[in-house]
Design a protein around this motif. Structure first.
Motif, PDB file in Angstrom:
ATOM      1  N   GLY A 125       0.818  -1.209   0.000  1.00 16.52           N
ATOM      2  CA  GLY A 125       0.000   0.000   0.000  1.00 16.52           C
ATOM      3  C   GLY A 125       0.850   1.256   0.000  1.00 16.52           C
ATOM      4  O   GLY A 125       0.558   2.214  -0.718  1.00 16.52           O
ATOM      5  N   ASN A 126       1.911   1.248   0.787  1.00 10.77           N
ATOM      6  CA  ASN A 126       2.821   2.396   0.815  1.00 10.77           C
ATOM      7  C   ASN A 126       3.500   2.604  -0.535  1.00 10.77           C
ATOM      8  O   ASN A 126       3.746   3.736  -0.947  1.00 10.77           O
ATOM      9  CB  ASN A 126       3.876   2.236   1.909  1.00 10.77           C
ATOM     10  N   LEU A 127       3.804   1.528  -1.222  1.00  9.01           N
ATOM     11  CA  LEU A 127       4.420   1.613  -2.545  1.00  9.01           C
ATOM     12  C   LEU A 127       3.432   2.174  -3.568  1.00  9.01           C
ATOM     13  O   LEU A 127       3.775   3.021  -4.379  1.00  9.01           O
ATOM     14  CB  LEU A 127       4.923   0.239  -2.985  1.00  9.01           C
ATOM     15  N   ILE A 128       2.196   1.703  -3.513  1.00 12.32           N
ATOM     16  CA  ILE A 128       1.188   2.119  -4.486  1.00 12.32           C
ATOM     17  C   ILE A 128       0.781   3.574  -4.290  1.00 12.32           C
ATOM     18  O   ILE A 128       0.597   4.304  -5.262  1.00 12.32           O
ATOM     19  CB  ILE A 128      -0.041   1.191  -4.408  1.00 12.32           C
ATOM     20  N   TRP A 129       0.638   4.006  -3.063  1.00  8.05           N
ATOM     21  CA  TRP A 129       0.134   5.358  -2.800  1.00  8.05           C
ATOM     22  C   TRP A 129       1.225   6.409  -2.790  1.00  8.05           C
ATOM     23  O   TRP A 129       1.117   7.417  -2.109  1.00  8.05           O
ATOM     24  CB  TRP A 129      -0.672   5.388  -1.507  1.00  8.05           C
ATOM     25  N   ARG A 130       2.256   6.231  -3.562  1.00 11.46           N
ATOM     26  CA  ARG A 130       3.299   7.242  -3.736  1.00 11.46           C
ATOM     27  C   ARG A 130       2.905   8.154  -4.884  1.00 11.46           C
ATOM     28  O   ARG A 130       2.277   7.708  -5.843  1.00 11.46           O
ATOM     29  CB  ARG A 130       4.641   6.586  -4.053  1.00 11.46           C
ATOM     30  N   PRO A 131       3.299   9.415  -4.818  1.00 12.96           N
ATOM     31  CA  PRO A 131       2.955  10.331  -5.919  1.00 12.96           C
ATOM     32  C   PRO A 131       3.407   9.822  -7.286  1.00 12.96           C
ATOM     33  O   PRO A 131       2.667   9.932  -8.265  1.00 12.96           O
ATOM     34  CB  PRO A 131       3.668  11.627  -5.531  1.00 12.96           C
ATOM     35  N   ALA A 132       4.583   9.251  -7.377  1.00  9.30           N
ATOM     36  CA  ALA A 132       5.080   8.777  -8.674  1.00  9.30           C
ATOM     37  C   ALA A 132       4.181   7.684  -9.244  1.00  9.30           C
ATOM     38  O   ALA A 132       3.901   7.662 -10.449  1.00  9.30           O
ATOM     39  CB  ALA A 132       6.508   8.267  -8.540  1.00  9.30           C
ATOM     40  N   THR A 133       3.707   6.783  -8.389  1.00  8.06           N
ATOM     41  CA  THR A 133       2.834   5.701  -8.849  1.00  8.06           C
ATOM     42  C   THR A 133       1.494   6.257  -9.286  1.00  8.06           C
ATOM     43  O   THR A 133       0.945   5.852 -10.313  1.00  8.06           O
ATOM     44  CB  THR A 133       2.643   4.647  -7.740  1.00  8.06           C
ATOM     45  N   ILE A 134       0.969   7.197  -8.525  1.00  2.00           N
ATOM     46  CA  ILE A 134      -0.324   7.798  -8.867  1.00  2.00           C
ATOM     47  C   ILE A 134      -0.219   8.555 -10.194  1.00  2.00           C
ATOM     48  O   ILE A 134      -1.105   8.451 -11.049  1.00  2.00           O
ATOM     49  CB  ILE A 134      -0.817   8.703  -7.723  1.00  2.00           C
ATOM     50  N   TRP A 135       0.864   9.287 -10.393  1.00  4.05           N
ATOM     51  CA  TRP A 135       1.077   9.985 -11.669  1.00  4.05           C
ATOM     52  C   TRP A 135       1.202   8.987 -12.812  1.00  4.05           C
ATOM     53  O   TRP A 135       0.691   9.222 -13.915  1.00  4.05           O
ATOM     54  CB  TRP A 135       2.311  10.879 -11.600  1.00  4.05           C
ATOM     55  N   MET A 136       1.885   7.881 -12.579  1.00  8.90           N
ATOM     56  CA  MET A 136       2.052   6.871 -13.616  1.00  8.90           C
ATOM     57  C   MET A 136       0.696   6.267 -14.010  1.00  8.90           C
ATOM     58  O   MET A 136       0.388   6.145 -15.199  1.00  8.90           O
ATOM     59  CB  MET A 136       2.994   5.758 -13.152  1.00  8.90           C
ATOM     60  N   VAL A 137      -0.118   5.923 -13.018  1.00  5.34           N
ATOM     61  CA  VAL A 137      -1.440   5.366 -13.309  1.00  5.34           C
ATOM     62  C   VAL A 137      -2.290   6.402 -14.040  1.00  5.34           C
ATOM     63  O   VAL A 137      -2.974   6.081 -15.016  1.00  5.34           O
ATOM     64  CB  VAL A 137      -2.127   4.875 -12.012  1.00  5.34           C
ATOM     65  N   GLY A 138      -2.232   7.653 -13.592  1.00  3.38           N
ATOM     66  CA  GLY A 138      -2.962   8.714 -14.277  1.00  3.38           C
ATOM     67  C   GLY A 138      -2.507   8.870 -15.725  1.00  3.38           C
ATOM     68  O   GLY A 138      -3.331   9.072 -16.634  1.00  3.38           O
ATOM     69  N   GLY A 139      -1.206   8.768 -15.948  1.00  5.46           N
ATOM     70  CA  GLY A 139      -0.672   8.845 -17.300  1.00  5.46           C
ATOM     71  C   GLY A 139      -1.152   7.704 -18.175  1.00  5.46           C
ATOM     72  O   GLY A 139      -1.467   7.900 -19.361  1.00  5.46           O
ATOM     73  N   ILE A 140      -1.219   6.512 -17.600  1.00  4.44           N
ATOM     74  CA  ILE A 140      -1.714   5.346 -18.341  1.00  4.44           C
ATOM     75  C   ILE A 140      -3.178   5.549 -18.716  1.00  4.44           C
ATOM     76  O   ILE A 140      -3.585   5.292 -19.854  1.00  4.44           O
ATOM     77  CB  ILE A 140      -1.510   4.046 -17.532  1.00  4.44           C
ATOM     78  N   VAL A 141      -3.979   6.017 -17.759  1.00  6.56           N
ATOM     79  CA  VAL A 141      -5.399   6.270 -18.032  1.00  6.56           C
ATOM     80  C   VAL A 141      -5.549   7.308 -19.140  1.00  6.56           C
ATOM     81  O   VAL A 141      -6.350   7.132 -20.068  1.00  6.56           O
ATOM     82  CB  VAL A 141      -6.137   6.710 -16.741  1.00  6.56           C
ATOM     83  N   MET A 142      -4.780   8.379 -19.066  1.00  2.56           N
ATOM     84  CA  MET A 142      -4.880   9.432 -20.079  1.00  2.56           C
ATOM     85  C   MET A 142      -4.406   8.939 -21.451  1.00  2.56           C
ATOM     86  O   MET A 142      -5.037   9.234 -22.469  1.00  2.56           O
ATOM     87  CB  MET A 142      -4.090  10.671 -19.650  1.00  2.56           C
ATOM     88  N   ALA A 143      -3.308   8.195 -21.490  1.00  2.00           N
ATOM     89  CA  ALA A 143      -2.814   7.661 -22.767  1.00  2.00           C
ATOM     90  C   ALA A 143      -3.832   6.692 -23.366  1.00  2.00           C
ATOM     91  O   ALA A 143      -4.070   6.714 -24.587  1.00  2.00           O
ATOM     92  CB  ALA A 143      -1.464   6.970 -22.564  1.00  2.00           C
ATOM     93  N   ALA A 144      -4.453   5.864 -22.527  1.00  2.00           N
ATOM     94  CA  ALA A 144      -5.465   4.926 -23.012  1.00  2.00           C
ATOM     95  C   ALA A 144      -6.696   5.683 -23.512  1.00  2.00           C
ATOM     96  O   ALA A 144      -7.329   5.272 -24.497  1.00  2.00           O
ATOM     97  CB  ALA A 144      -5.847   3.946 -21.906  1.00  2.00           C
ATOM     98  N   TRP A 145      -7.023   6.808 -22.872  1.00  2.00           N
ATOM     99  CA  TRP A 145      -8.150   7.619 -23.316  1.00  2.00           C
ATOM    100  C   TRP A 145      -7.859   8.228 -24.689  1.00  2.00           C
ATOM    101  O   TRP A 145      -8.708   8.211 -25.582  1.00  2.00           O
ATOM    102  CB  TRP A 145      -8.463   8.690 -22.290  1.00  2.00           C
ATOM    103  N   VAL A 146      -6.663   8.759 -24.849  1.00  2.00           N
ATOM    104  CA  VAL A 146      -6.282   9.328 -26.149  1.00  2.00           C
ATOM    105  C   VAL A 146      -6.369   8.248 -27.225  1.00  2.00           C
ATOM    106  O   VAL A 146      -6.898   8.475 -28.319  1.00  2.00           O
ATOM    107  CB  VAL A 146      -4.871   9.963 -26.093  1.00  2.00           C
ATOM    108  N   TYR A 147      -5.877   7.054 -26.911  1.00  2.00           N
ATOM    109  CA  TYR A 147      -5.975   5.932 -27.852  1.00  2.00           C
ATOM    110  C   TYR A 147      -7.438   5.682 -28.212  1.00  2.00           C
ATOM    111  O   TYR A 147      -7.785   5.537 -29.382  1.00  2.00           O
ATOM    112  CB  TYR A 147      -5.346   4.681 -27.227  1.00  2.00           C
TER     113      TYR A 147
END
Length: 155
Positions: free
Chosen positions: A125-147
């Motif tokens: 949980g501590n690993l997942i809830w890091r800002p870098a991980t959250i930004w990465m997941v957000g980036g994946i969601v946005m890239a998938a949306w653009v696709y």
């Protein structure tokens, strides 16, 4: 007489976590399995969007108003396809949804192991809830949306 602390020793000397410590893994396991079971029972929409309507949910409001899919359009369809063994088709329909399905399957394995062994999920949980991980997941969601936007507009 003293009562045992947060964990006691098993006959083999390994720490045994109390049942309350297994609530989080049990919750994660139940939700993850539930998602995969529901997806296995659904019929994927041939259009690549709208499978969620089989659950009685309304159509995507953004799609109805603008004609463009929302960031999560296609996730249920991709999850349904992936669970039913059509992994490549799931990635074609919505890469973010296919990755969500893989993460959900991993959550089943990890939380199931934690539930059986009493292992804590706090480090994960501590690993997942890091800002870098959250930004990465957000980036994946946005890239998938653009696709998805490109695929819908190209049709």
């Amino acid at each position: 007489m003293t009562s045992p602390g947060p964990s006691s020793q098993s006959p083999r000397g390994a720490a045994v976590r109390p049942w309350r410590a297994r609530l989080v893994p049990a919750f994660v396991f139940a939700v993850s399995v539930g998602i995969l079971v529901v997806a296995a029972l659904l019929k994927p929409s041939p259009s690549g969007m709208g499978t969620h309507q089989n659950l009685g949910l309304p159509p995507c409001g953004m799609l109805e108003v603008t004609g463009l899919p929302c960031p999560t359009c296609g996730y249920t369809t991709a999850t349904t396809l992936a669970v039913q063994g059509h992994i490549i088709e799931a990635f074609i329909v919505q890469p973010g949804g296919a990755l969500f399905t893989l993460a959900t399957a991993m959550a089943v394995l990890v939380s199931g192991w934690a539930l059986l062994t009493g292992m804590s999920l706090s480090a994960l949980g501590n690993l997942i809830w890091r800002p870098a991980t959250i930004w990465m997941v957000g980036g994946i969601v946005m890239a998938a949306w653009v696709y998805k936007l490109v695929v819908v507009v190209a049709q």
